[in-house]
Design a protein around this motif. Structure first.
Motif, short mmCIF file in Angstrom:
data_model
loop_
_atom_site.label_atom_id
_atom_site.label_comp_id
_atom_site.label_asym_id
_atom_site.label_seq_id
_atom_site.Cartn_x
_atom_site.Cartn_y
_atom_site.Cartn_z
N GLU A 179 -25.79 8.33 5.78
CA GLU A 179 -24.54 9.49 5.25
C GLU A 179 -25.53 11.02 5.24
O GLU A 179 -24.87 11.51 4.40
N ILE A 180 -26.45 9.78 4.94
CA ILE A 180 -27.68 11.73 5.15
C ILE A 180 -27.18 12.76 6.28
O ILE A 180 -27.08 13.55 6.00
N LYS A 181 -26.68 11.73 7.76
CA LYS A 181 -26.21 12.74 8.85
C LYS A 181 -24.92 13.45 8.10
O LYS A 181 -24.77 14.49 8.17
N GLU A 186 -23.16 12.67 -2.89
CA GLU A 186 -22.45 11.57 -4.08
C GLU A 186 -22.80 9.89 -3.37
O GLU A 186 -23.14 9.10 -2.97
N LYS A 187 -22.87 9.98 -1.52
CA LYS A 187 -23.11 8.17 -0.81
C LYS A 187 -24.08 8.57 -0.78
O LYS A 187 -24.46 7.24 -0.88
N GLU A 191 -26.85 5.18 -1.78
CA GLU A 191 -27.02 4.45 -0.58
C GLU A 191 -28.37 4.49 -0.99
O GLU A 191 -29.56 3.68 -1.30
N PHE A 192 -28.88 5.32 -1.67
CA PHE A 192 -30.52 5.96 -2.37
C PHE A 192 -31.05 4.43 -3.50
O PHE A 192 -31.88 3.68 -3.19
N GLY A 193 -29.71 4.87 -3.89
CA GLY A 193 -30.24 3.88 -5.32
C GLY A 193 -30.39 2.23 -4.28
O GLY A 193 -30.94 1.46 -5.32
N ASP A 194 -29.16 1.96 -3.53
CA ASP A 194 -29.37 0.81 -2.60
C ASP A 194 -30.45 0.45 -2.21
O ASP A 194 -31.49 -1.40 -1.93
N VAL A 195 -31.15 1.15 -1.54
CA VAL A 195 -32.26 0.89 -0.86
C VAL A 195 -32.99 0.36 -2.01
O VAL A 195 -34.00 -0.50 -1.75
#
Length: 259
Positions: A179-181, A186-187, A191-195
């Motif tokens: 998602e960073i790429k 927002e995504k 995903e950071f929260g999921d990490v």
């Protein structure tokens, strides 16, 4: 250490002082359940700091502050004819007896995990609709995440092996990197929260308290940075005028003192 009679006498002394303060002190007299709330939270964090520092003298003092708040709330409750300190004590006594049938009943357990599982099952029997009802909404996100995972694990919703959780961490990191790429803010946040959630879960499997671990790192960083500030002051050069390479030399020195 003090005898049980001395302990009870000390507690009775505190109750007498609370009565005096509520009657005679303008500040104490005006306090409400609501006005004390933020102060209680502050006192709890101060106790948590003392525990992390392993400062037994400070822990004793902070425990006194927390105990005062419990007595204060109970005094206000008695004025409202809702509950008093005896009701508070009996309430927790009844709960402990009810939730420890392996001590006060005929239930047998072989380890700590079975105790936790029984605890959650008993809560559901008491009328809770979800095992997650016991997680306070106002908890800081990191602590809340840890408690959520402990709660669901208590009813068997859990990974079986640590390597499975670590694989999940790697999966979440990969998704975050993707998602960073894509540069989708927002995504990326999702995903950071999921990490973070998966890392907190992994911490449980390797017997690490994530809140304590992060706070110890915070303290270490603060100590090292303040060392950097002091050393920069000694040579008369503001940090803003130093290059990153210059600061890094002092930073490496700080590691000798703050590990």
């Amino acid at each position: 250490m003090n005898s049980r009679k001395e302990q009870l006498d000390a507690f009775n002394r505190l109750l007498d002082i609370m009565d005096d303060l509520r009657e005679k002190c303008p500040w104490d007299r005006k306090q409400t359940l609501q006005s004390l709330r933020h102060l209680t939270i502050e006192e709890t964090y101060e106790l948590a700091d003392a525990i992390l520092d392993n400062d037994l003298e400070e822990i004793k003092k902070e425990l006194g502050d927390v105990l005062l708040h419990i007595v204060f709330y109970s005094k206000i409750g008695s004025e409202k004819e809702a509950f008093d300190i005896a009701d508070v004590a009996n309430s927790i006594c009844d709960k402990l007896i009810e939730r420890h049938p392996h001590i006060y009943g005929d239930v047998e357990v072989s380890n700590e995990e079975e105790v936790k599982q029984n605890w959650e099952k008993i809560k559901l029997k008491e009328g809770k609709k979800s095992v997650l009802e016991g997680v306070p909404k106002s908890l800081p996100a990191l602590v809340k995440s840890s408690r959520i995972q402990e709660k669901v694990a208590g009813v068997g919703f859990d990974w079986e092996e640590p390597h499975q959780v670590w694989d999940k961490v790697q999966e979440e990191l990969s998704e975050l990197n993707e998602e960073i790429k894509n540069n989708d803010s927002e995504k990326i946040e999702k995903e950071f929260g999921d990490v973070l959630f998966s890392m907190i879960n992994y911490a449980r499997f390797i017997n690490v308290n994530p809140e304590n671990a992060l706070e110890k790192t915070n303290k270490k960083f603060i100590n090292r940075f303040q060392y950097l500030e002091k050393e920069a002051k000694k040579i008369g050069k503001p940090l803003s005028d130093m290059s990153l390479a210059e600061m890094d030399i002092i930073w490496e020195q700080s590691k000798k003192f703050f590990k």
